[in-house]
Design a protein around this motif. Structure first.
Motif, PDB file in Angstrom:
ATOM      1  N   ILE A  62      -0.226   5.667 -16.293  1.00 46.54           N
ATOM      2  CA  ILE A  62      -0.687   6.725 -15.331  1.00 46.54           C
ATOM      3  C   ILE A  62       0.122   8.134 -15.519  1.00 46.54           C
ATOM      4  N   ILE A  63       1.284   7.897 -14.951  1.00 47.69           N
ATOM      5  CA  ILE A  63       2.018   9.187 -14.525  1.00 47.69           C
ATOM      6  C   ILE A  63       2.609  10.062 -15.889  1.00 47.69           C
ATOM      7  N   GLU A  64       2.433   9.259 -17.112  1.00 47.29           N
ATOM      8  CA  GLU A  64       3.067   9.878 -18.386  1.00 47.29           C
ATOM      9  C   GLU A  64       2.088   9.912 -19.459  1.00 47.29           C
ATOM     10  N   MET A  78     -10.522   4.414 -14.703  1.00 54.41           N
ATOM     11  CA  MET A  78     -10.109   4.258 -13.350  1.00 54.41           C
ATOM     12  C   MET A  78      -8.993   5.391 -12.892  1.00 54.41           C
ATOM     13  N   PHE A  79      -7.916   5.127 -13.572  1.00 54.34           N
ATOM     14  CA  PHE A  79      -6.923   5.924 -13.362  1.00 54.34           C
ATOM     15  C   PHE A  79      -7.177   7.440 -13.324  1.00 54.34           C
ATOM     16  N   ALA A  80      -7.949   7.682 -14.557  1.00 55.44           N
ATOM     17  CA  ALA A  80      -7.897   9.171 -14.573  1.00 55.44           C
ATOM     18  C   ALA A  80      -8.813   9.757 -13.547  1.00 55.44           C
ATOM     19  N   ILE A  81      -9.842   9.069 -12.894  1.00 52.02           N
ATOM     20  CA  ILE A  81     -10.672   9.500 -11.735  1.00 52.02           C
ATOM     21  C   ILE A  81      -9.961   9.436 -10.662  1.00 52.02           C
ATOM     22  N   GLU A  82      -9.018   8.565 -10.478  1.00 48.84           N
ATOM     23  CA  GLU A  82      -8.149   8.584  -9.188  1.00 48.84           C
ATOM     24  C   GLU A  82      -7.117   9.775  -9.321  1.00 48.84           C
ATOM     25  N   TRP A  83      -6.666  10.179 -10.579  1.00 51.02           N
ATOM     26  CA  TRP A  83      -5.801  11.261 -10.767  1.00 51.02           C
ATOM     27  C   TRP A  83      -6.497  12.582 -10.517  1.00 51.02           C
ATOM     28  N   GLU A  84      -7.625  12.486 -10.928  1.00 51.40           N
ATOM     29  CA  GLU A  84      -8.601  13.768 -10.745  1.00 51.40           C
ATOM     30  C   GLU A  84      -8.456  13.906  -9.095  1.00 51.40           C
ATOM     31  N   LEU A  85      -8.681  12.878  -8.380  1.00 51.20           N
ATOM     32  CA  LEU A  85      -8.999  13.062  -6.978  1.00 51.20           C
ATOM     33  C   LEU A  85      -7.828  13.124  -5.990  1.00 51.20           C
ATOM     34  N   PHE A  86      -6.763  12.253  -6.547  1.00 49.18           N
ATOM     35  CA  PHE A  86      -5.592  12.071  -5.738  1.00 49.18           C
ATOM     36  C   PHE A  86      -4.216  12.374  -6.675  1.00 49.18           C
ATOM     37  N   PRO A  87      -3.873  13.368  -7.501  1.00 49.03           N
ATOM     38  CA  PRO A  87      -3.034  13.556  -8.495  1.00 49.03           C
ATOM     39  C   PRO A  87      -1.565  13.111  -7.995  1.00 49.03           C
ATOM     40  N   ASN A  88      -1.127  12.184  -9.064  1.00 45.44           N
ATOM     41  CA  ASN A  88       0.148  11.870  -8.531  1.00 45.44           C
ATOM     42  C   ASN A  88       0.350  11.331  -7.183  1.00 45.44           C
ATOM     43  N   ASN A  89      -0.544  10.465  -6.801  1.00 43.52           N
ATOM     44  CA  ASN A  89      -0.433   9.527  -5.587  1.00 43.52           C
ATOM     45  C   ASN A  89      -0.812   8.039  -5.935  1.00 43.52           C
ATOM     46  N   PRO A  90       0.353   7.339  -5.502  1.00 43.97           N
ATOM     47  CA  PRO A  90       0.066   5.937  -5.798  1.00 43.97           C
ATOM     48  C   PRO A  90      -0.820   5.051  -4.777  1.00 43.97           C
ATOM     49  N   PHE A  91      -0.696   5.791  -3.596  1.00 44.87           N
ATOM     50  CA  PHE A  91      -1.592   5.052  -2.564  1.00 44.87           C
ATOM     51  C   PHE A  91      -2.880   4.538  -2.880  1.00 44.87           C
ATOM     52  N   PRO A  92      -3.783   5.408  -3.624  1.00 39.52           N
ATOM     53  CA  PRO A  92      -5.116   4.912  -3.753  1.00 39.52           C
ATOM     54  C   PRO A  92      -5.220   3.859  -4.931  1.00 39.52           C
ATOM     55  N   GLY A  93      -3.989   4.112  -5.886  1.00 34.23           N
ATOM     56  CA  GLY A  93      -4.361   3.112  -6.850  1.00 34.23           C
ATOM     57  C   GLY A  93      -3.814   1.538  -6.072  1.00 34.23           C
ATOM     58  N   LEU A 127       0.777  -1.202  -0.078  1.00 35.79           N
ATOM     59  CA  LEU A 127       0.152  -0.080  -0.192  1.00 35.79           C
ATOM     60  C   LEU A 127       0.927   1.352   0.027  1.00 35.79           C
ATOM     61  N   ARG A 128       2.059   1.215   0.569  1.00 38.57           N
ATOM     62  CA  ARG A 128       2.752   2.369   0.624  1.00 38.57           C
ATOM     63  C   ARG A 128       3.980   2.276  -0.729  1.00 38.57           C
ATOM     64  N   HIS A 129       3.797   1.518  -1.308  1.00 41.39           N
ATOM     65  CA  HIS A 129       4.706   1.363  -2.682  1.00 41.39           C
ATOM     66  C   HIS A 129       4.458   2.513  -3.674  1.00 41.39           C
ATOM     67  N   GLY A 130       5.403   2.747  -4.620  1.00 33.33           N
ATOM     68  CA  GLY A 130       5.033   3.962  -5.569  1.00 33.33           C
ATOM     69  C   GLY A 130       4.710   3.479  -6.870  1.00 33.33           C
ATOM     70  N   PHE A 131       4.632   4.279  -7.966  1.00 30.16           N
ATOM     71  CA  PHE A 131       4.431   3.968  -9.096  1.00 30.16           C
ATOM     72  C   PHE A 131       5.471   3.170  -9.994  1.00 30.16           C
ATOM     73  N   LEU A 132       5.319   1.864 -10.305  1.00 27.25           N
ATOM     74  CA  LEU A 132       6.354   1.001 -11.138  1.00 27.25           C
ATOM     75  C   LEU A 132       5.986   0.846 -12.504  1.00 27.25           C
ATOM     76  N   LEU A 133       7.134   0.768 -13.199  1.00 32.65           N
ATOM     77  CA  LEU A 133       7.333   0.021 -14.387  1.00 32.65           C
ATOM     78  C   LEU A 133       6.032   0.758 -15.567  1.00 32.65           C
ATOM     79  N   ASP A 134       5.188  -0.148 -15.862  1.00 29.94           N
ATOM     80  CA  ASP A 134       4.146   0.546 -16.999  1.00 29.94           C
ATOM     81  C   ASP A 134       3.176   1.416 -16.243  1.00 29.94           C
ATOM     82  N   ASP A 135       3.368   1.639 -15.023  1.00 32.14           N
ATOM     83  CA  ASP A 135       2.725   2.767 -14.412  1.00 32.14           C
ATOM     84  C   ASP A 135       2.915   4.191 -15.159  1.00 32.14           C
ATOM     85  N   SER A 136       4.137   4.313 -15.573  1.00 28.99           N
ATOM     86  CA  SER A 136       4.540   5.442 -16.283  1.00 28.99           C
ATOM     87  C   SER A 136       3.698   5.702 -17.455  1.00 28.99           C
ATOM     88  N   ASN A 137       3.553   4.413 -18.294  1.00 33.75           N
ATOM     89  CA  ASN A 137       2.855   4.717 -19.594  1.00 33.75           C
ATOM     90  C   ASN A 137       1.255   4.848 -19.419  1.00 33.75           C
TER      91      ASN A 137
END
Length: 647
Positions: A67-69, A107-122, A55-65
């Motif tokens: 989600i975060i990028e 789902m990722f877009a909604i999560e970014w809207e609510l919690f931008p750049n935050n991997p915890f909700p994901g 739960l406390r891990h970050g964005f990893l691997l394909d999370d870049s294409n």
């Protein structure tokens, strides 16, 4: 005597007996329902606990294409319409793709809207959905195996949820597509059972709808078209006609998805060929080599279901080498699969649980065999997510033959005592699997940890050495407390790039990133040579062209620098850096209006990088200063100042 009328007393006694019997049945039903609910919740809790350490891990691997990028995802809710009408990776790169699976991205877009750049909700949502999967799977198995002791569906579910092969799916936010697809599929199967019971068209329509959502999550659930009629055959006595209706229902859901996919993606005949670095089977020189290697891979899938250690995020070229039929491994694998298929064919009429498990595994793994179609990957642990259910069913079904199950839907503690050998065996296996899962999750904490771990597990993967080198350079060297340590770490990164290139000499991306390492070391000639080698190999990264332009800009060759900045934008127009650099070149040439235009373009694509946004406003201020527009200059300086003051 047979026609003797019952006395009033006898009638009353019979009615009382019938009432008491119905009352006992209701009590038993309520007790069994509570028992199933309790076990289902317990299994869901175990599933959650196994992955709580992610739960406390970050964005990893394909999370870049994903989600975060991903430009569409980072627009939040505003980006959802674009996600629904483009291919899966359209928000990350401009090359035409073949994947259409928008639900997880939405789902990722909604999560970014609510919690931008935050991997915890994901991570939290992934773990919760996995726990829900455990509950729904157990519930489905209870319905399929009605009349069988509750211990059987419980043990199947326990073996499934504890299997370490699932760590990539749950610990990696991007793999939400796998979880959602299977979850919707389970819902569709529940609706099939409802239809078998009530014959209501609404249940069948719901099944088709849920199956459509499963495909919208990930297209790999297409194999359910074959698996569902087999399931209905094994676990019910419905007529062939009714089974055919169910199959047509699922096929209709698939047809709607495929038509929509065709409408969105258009013709896919011009899609680039699969790259060697993505699927090592491309290196096969003949059909014989390809089929031999494909069967060896199928054997490896089976082996990893029994021995899921060590695990790796990547098995790219040349971790799994191309083999021929003279190698014993593909021959053994072929024999095993022939035997498994023979078992299903010969024993299908007996409708045994373990035989269904084998059939389900064979059907769901077929999509990843690379025997007919060369898919985008040669081997992946995530591909075993759904097939591992067939493995779990087959194992418990075979154990049931060794240790015949006693009891039914009675007290859980009593069931365990009555079946101590079977429960004990699976408890030991599940315990080992749980330890391996929790331990493996720790490697998923950050990029450096997962790369440093897996480069030892898969030392012949060129891509793993490449990724590891990137992380050493980005997270270690560029954050080093001293220049000497920075140079030492850059040398370590270059050594990893060298290993990647030794395995795969035409690895364009590795040339590009090694060029960046040389640039950061101040060895510009080596950097230019590597960038050119990457370009010669048709590198698809805009950063290579952009970085080469930066070197020429620093050398004062502005025309050549601007050429490469424009080439970077030709590859992808949605990143701010080439615009910023092109604007700086125009500024240095004294063309302030053109510089302002490029800086404003760059601002359109800045998302969460406050420092870059502030830098662009400062650059605009300088342009207006040169133009003598002090009012506009002050405006942009104030905007930059406000951004920098934000906490």
């Amino acid at each position: 005597m047979a026609n003797r009328k019952l006395t009033r007393k006898e009638k009353f006694a019979r009615q009382r007996t019938a009432v008491e019997k119905r009352k006992e049945e209701r009590v038993q039903f309520t007790t069994n329902k509570k028992q199933r609910l309790l076990i289902g919740l317990l299994l869901a809790a175990i599933a959650f606990a196994l992955y709580a350490n992610t739960l406390r891990h970050g964005f990893l691997l394909d999370d870049s294409n994903a989600i975060i990028e991903n430009h569409f995802v980072k627009q939040g809710i505003r980006g959802i319409p674009d996600l629904l009408v483009t291919d899966y990776r359209a928000g990350y790169w401009t090359a035409k793709g073949t994947l259409y699976r928008p639900l997880s991205l939405v789902m990722f877009a909604i999560e970014w809207e609510l919690f931008p750049n935050n991997p915890f909700p994901g991570h939290l949502i992934n773990v919760l959905l996995y726990a829900l999967t455990a509950f729904l799977l157990f519930s489905l198995l209870c319905r399929l195996l009605s009349g069988v002791a509750l211990i059987i569906p419980a043990l199947i579910t326990l073996l499934f949820i504890t299997h370490p092969i699932h760590t990539e799916v749950v610990a990696n936010i991007k793999s939400r597509d796998e979880i959602l697809s299977f979850l919707f599929a389970l819902g569709a199967l529940h609706m099939v059972l409802d239809y078998n019971r009530n014959a209501k068209p609404a249940s069948l329509a719901a099944a088709a709808g849920l199956y459509f959502l499963s495909l919208m999550s990930k297209e790999s659930s297409i194999t359910l078209i074959a698996a569902v009629p087999v399931m209905v055959y094994f676990f019910s006595n419905v007529p062939v006609r009714k089974n055919l209706i169910i199959s047509v229902c699922f096929a209709s859901g698939a047809v709607v998805y495929l038509v929509l996919r065709k409408f969105i993606l258009g013709e896919i005949s011009d899609i680039p060929d699969v790259l060697l670095i993505d699927n090592f089977l491309v290196a096969a020189k003949s059909v014989s080599e390809k089929t031999a290697t494909a069967f060896m891979i199928l054997g490896k899938y089976l082996y990893m279901l029994f021995v899921p250690h060590p695990l790796s995020i990547d098995y790219a070229y040349n971790q799994i080498p191309i083999v021929r039929w003279t190698d014993y491994r593909p021959i053994i694998s072929l024999l095993v699969y022939v035997i498994l298929a023979g078992i299903v064919i010969r024993r299908m009429k007996k409708k045994e649980l373990w035989v269904f498990g084998i059939a389900f595994y064979l059907i769901t793994i077929s999509l990843y065999s690379n025997l007919v179609i060369t898919i985008g990957s040669g081997f992946g642990e995530r591909f075993l997510y759904v097939p591992s259910l067939g493995f779990s069913i087959a194992v418990i079904g075979l154990l049931e033959k060794l240790f015949p199950v006693r009891g039914g839907e009675g007290n859980l503690a009593l069931l365990i005592r009555q079946n101590v050998w079977m429960v004990g065996t699976i408890a030991v296996v599940a315990g080992i699997f749980s330890v391996l899962t929790i331990h493996r999750n720790r490697a998923w904490s950050d990029h450096y940890t997962i790369y440093a771990t897996d480069v030892r597990h898969a030392p012949n993967s060129a891509r793993l050495h490449y990724w590891f080198a990137n992380e050493i350079m980005k997270e270690k060297a560029m954050k080093a407390p001293s220049e000497a340590l920075k140079m030492q770490l850059l040398d370590s990164a270059i050594a990893e790039y060298n290993r990647a290139l030794a395995i795969y000499p035409d690895y364009a991306d590795a040339f590009g990133q090694r060029g960046l390492a040389y640039y950061r070391k101040g060895e510009y000639d080596k950097a230019i040579a590597d960038y050119q080698s990457a370009i010669d190999r048709k590198v698809g990264q805009w950063k290579v062209y952009n970085n080469l332009g930066v070197i020429y800009g620093e050398r004062g060759d502005l025309d050549r620098a601007m050429k490469y900045f424009r080439l970077a934008l030709k590859i992808d127009t949605r990143f701010p850096d080439p615009y910023k650099n092109l604007g700086s070149a125009y500024f240095m040439k004294g063309d302030y209006d053109a510089a302002i235009e490029e800086f404003n373009k760059a601002l359109k694509y800045v998302s969460v990088d406050r420092m870059l946004e502030a830098e662009l406003y400062q650059s605009l201020a300088l342009c207006y200063e040169k133009k003598g527009d002090t009012a506009t200059q002050r405006k942009y300086l104030q905007m930059a100042e406000r951004i920098l003051k934000k906490p």
